[in-house]
Motif scaffolding. Structure first.
Motif, PDB file in Angstrom:
ATOM      1  N   LYS A 157       0.839  -1.202   0.000  1.00 47.43           N
ATOM      2  CA  LYS A 157       0.000   0.000   0.000  1.00 47.43           C
ATOM      3  C   LYS A 157       0.874   1.253   0.000  1.00 47.43           C
ATOM      4  O   LYS A 157       0.518   2.266  -0.603  1.00 47.43           O
ATOM      5  CB  LYS A 157      -0.933  -0.004   1.207  1.00 47.43           C
ATOM      6  N   LYS A 158       2.009   1.164   0.672  1.00 47.77           N
ATOM      7  CA  LYS A 158       2.922   2.307   0.705  1.00 47.77           C
ATOM      8  C   LYS A 158       3.519   2.553  -0.680  1.00 47.77           C
ATOM      9  O   LYS A 158       3.732   3.701  -1.086  1.00 47.77           O
ATOM     10  CB  LYS A 158       4.027   2.061   1.730  1.00 47.77           C
ATOM     11  N   CYS A 159       3.781   1.478  -1.434  1.00 53.05           N
ATOM     12  CA  CYS A 159       4.352   1.614  -2.772  1.00 53.05           C
ATOM     13  C   CYS A 159       3.314   2.079  -3.787  1.00 53.05           C
ATOM     14  O   CYS A 159       3.623   2.819  -4.723  1.00 53.05           O
ATOM     15  CB  CYS A 159       4.953   0.283  -3.231  1.00 53.05           C
ATOM     16  N   GLU A 160       2.065   1.634  -3.602  1.00 52.19           N
ATOM     17  CA  GLU A 160       1.024   1.917  -4.590  1.00 52.19           C
ATOM     18  C   GLU A 160       0.405   3.299  -4.418  1.00 52.19           C
ATOM     19  O   GLU A 160      -0.042   3.912  -5.386  1.00 52.19           O
ATOM     20  CB  GLU A 160      -0.088   0.855  -4.488  1.00 52.19           C
ATOM     21  N   GLY A 161       0.347   3.787  -3.201  1.00 45.58           N
ATOM     22  CA  GLY A 161      -0.339   5.046  -2.935  1.00 45.58           C
ATOM     23  C   GLY A 161       0.612   6.195  -2.671  1.00 45.58           C
ATOM     24  O   GLY A 161       1.828   6.070  -2.769  1.00 45.58           O
ATOM     25  N   ASN A 162      -0.012   7.335  -2.332  1.00 44.12           N
ATOM     26  CA  ASN A 162       0.782   8.532  -2.037  1.00 44.12           C
ATOM     27  C   ASN A 162       0.182   9.267  -0.838  1.00 44.12           C
ATOM     28  O   ASN A 162       0.094  10.482  -0.818  1.00 44.12           O
ATOM     29  CB  ASN A 162       0.818   9.450  -3.264  1.00 44.12           C
ATOM     30  N   ASP A 163      -0.246   8.485   0.151  1.00 41.10           N
ATOM     31  CA  ASP A 163      -0.861   9.042   1.350  1.00 41.10           C
ATOM     32  C   ASP A 163       0.086   8.808   2.524  1.00 41.10           C
ATOM     33  O   ASP A 163       0.058   7.752   3.161  1.00 41.10           O
ATOM     34  CB  ASP A 163      -2.221   8.387   1.613  1.00 41.10           C
ATOM     35  N   VAL A 164       0.934   9.790   2.788  1.00 38.66           N
ATOM     36  CA  VAL A 164       1.951   9.642   3.829  1.00 38.66           C
ATOM     37  C   VAL A 164       1.304   9.420   5.190  1.00 38.66           C
ATOM     38  O   VAL A 164       1.788   8.616   6.005  1.00 38.66           O
ATOM     39  CB  VAL A 164       2.876  10.877   3.859  1.00 38.66           C
ATOM     40  N   ASP A 188       0.154   5.879   5.489  1.00 37.68           N
ATOM     41  CA  ASP A 188       1.330   5.004   5.532  1.00 37.68           C
ATOM     42  C   ASP A 188       1.877   4.910   6.954  1.00 37.68           C
ATOM     43  O   ASP A 188       2.225   3.826   7.437  1.00 37.68           O
ATOM     44  CB  ASP A 188       2.421   5.527   4.592  1.00 37.68           C
TER      45      ASP A 188
END
Length: 459
Positions: A296-303, A306
């Motif tokens: 999920k950390k690699c696929e998204g951009n929601d720090v 994460d």
């Protein structure tokens, strides 16, 4: 009589819940169901509080080792629910055993202190002993943690005051937030203050449970201080859908239900020291969950989310251990002792084998997915608080000045149709007293009015 429109999804026959209870011993699951029905409240609030109370009861006696890290079972639970959702009374019932244990500890301390005073024995003078606190300040928490190695359980009906105290409500500093962050992972704390004896807390242990209203959530947890410090990530948010019934229940809770719960918590408090480990199946499931949150950390951009998921991995281990305690005994572990003689799932102050199974981890992962959804819901509340806000002229001026310092203030003010005095109201004192000449040309390449218009359009 005027007809009243009622949302169909607002009505219910019994309180629904998202947090599962199917892995817990039947008695605990039944208690949760009874309290939720009788108190007409969310069973999610009840179940999460039960886990917190067990966490407070066992304290530093129980830990969990995953092969690399050791964690204790302290957790922080925040119930997010509107006024009138009855999030207070069920918590009051469930924490009562900890209140009683704490009172007994305090009375024993006072007796021992009196004995030392009568004997003029200053060498063996005891420190205050408690377990349960309801209105602690950061400084008091640290002192009590140093004097109570078992740990503390803090309950606040409304967490606003607790959080504001930690944030340094009465000072310009960060208050108790740094220590609170360290306590989450039980990191050694050493405090030195002028004129005071050094305060050493080798293994700080604090479990917190309380509530907060959705309407004030953004003003408390939406601050940069709370987000940037990692404070928000260390909470398990419980934000269930609150539904109502049209029937007023007159049924009370059977005293035997509460008596059983109290006896169970006392036994957890007196538990023999235990260190949980994971069996092979449980380790595989831990690996699966670890890969899931990394993907999920690699696929998204929601720090923000994460960071939440990273902390949920720690909570997964804690939750699985508490669930194992609440799952109870396995007959084969206690050899030939008949179940009816086992004293409500305990033998020799031990409720179960110190091994977390794959079934327990699978249960905990289901719970973490629910907590992740609630964290996302709360994060949405924090973000939505900024949406209706319109940018003001002062906002635009301050934003422009931050990225393109305004050096020719006279021309800037004139082009914006304001006086220099009005402009100075919008700028920090350091900028207005910088000593730069108003004849200095702003080389940003952006006219003041254009910059303000651009800010207004982007917001």
């Amino acid at each position: 009589m005027n007809e009243v429109a009622i949302r169909p999804d607002a009505l219910m026959d019994k309180p629904v819940h998202e947090l599962p209870a199917d892995y817990l011993m039947a008695e605990v699951s039944e208690i949760a169901d009874i309290i939720a029905q009788v108190m007409d409240c969310s069973e999610d609030i009840v179940i999460s509080t039960m886990f917190a109370v067990v966490s407070g009861a066992v304290g530093t006696k129980v830990s969990v080792f995953d092969g690399k890290y050791t964690n204790m079972l302290n957790i922080n639970v925040c119930h997010v629910a509107p006024p009138g959702s009855n999030k207070t009374q069920p918590v009051s019932l469930l924490v009562k055993p900890l209140e009683n244990i704490s009172l007994q500890k305090h009375l024993a301390y006072k007796e021992e202190k009196q004995r030392c005073l009568e004997l003029k024995d200053t060498t063996n003078m005891p420190n205050p002993q408690i377990l349960y606190v309801s209105n602690p300040t950061p400084e008091a928490i640290n002192k009590m943690l140093a004097w109570n190695p078992h740990g503390l359980f803090a309950r606040r009906d409304e967490l606003v005051g607790f959080i504001e105290d930690l944030g340094g409500r009465y000072s310009n500093g960060s208050g108790g937030i740094p220590d609170f962050l360290s306590i989450f992972t039980n990191e050694h704390i050493s405090i030195i203050r002028a004129g005071d004896e050094p305060l050493i807390i080798p293994k700080p242990y604090l479990t917190v449970v309380g509530g907060i209203q959705p309407g004030i959530l953004p003003t408390i947890l939406g601050k940069e201080q709370m987000i940037n410090s990692g404070f928000n990530y260390r909470w398990l948010f419980v934000a269930p859908e609150i539904k109502v019934t049209l029937e007023r229940s007159l049924t009370g809770i059977d005293s035997m239900v509460l008596d059983y719960w109290e006896q169970l918590i006392v036994k957890f408090h007196n538990i023999a020291p235990m260190t949980f480990t994971f069996d092979d199946e449980a380790q595989l499931l831990l690996n699966d969950y670890f890969r899931e949150i990394r993907m999920k950390k690699c696929e998204g951009n929601d720090v923000y989310m994460d960071e939440v998921r990273d902390k949920l991995f720690i909570y997964l281990e804690k939750w699985a251990a508490i669930a194992t305690l609440l799952h109870g005994d396995e007959i084969e572990f206690f050899a030939n002792i008949p179940k009816e003689e086992m004293g409500d799932h305990f033998v020799n102050d031990t409720p179960c084998k110190p091994v977390i199974t794959g079934e327990a981890v699978a249960f905990a992962i289901r719970c973490m997915h629910i907590f992740e959804g609630w964290a996302q819901k709360v994060h949405g509340m924090l973000q939505a608080s900024d949406a209706p806000r319109q940018i003001t002229l002062g906002d635009a001026v301050r934003t422009l000045n931050r990225f393109h310092p305004i050096t020719n203030k006279s021309k800037f003010a004139e082009s914006c149709g304001m006086t220099r005095e009005q402009l100075y109201k919008y700028l920090p004192k350091a900028s207005t007293q910088s000593g730069l000449s108003d004849d200095t040309i702003n080389n940003s390449g952006v006219t003041p009015q254009d910059a303000i218009n651009t800010n207004e359009q982007s917001n």
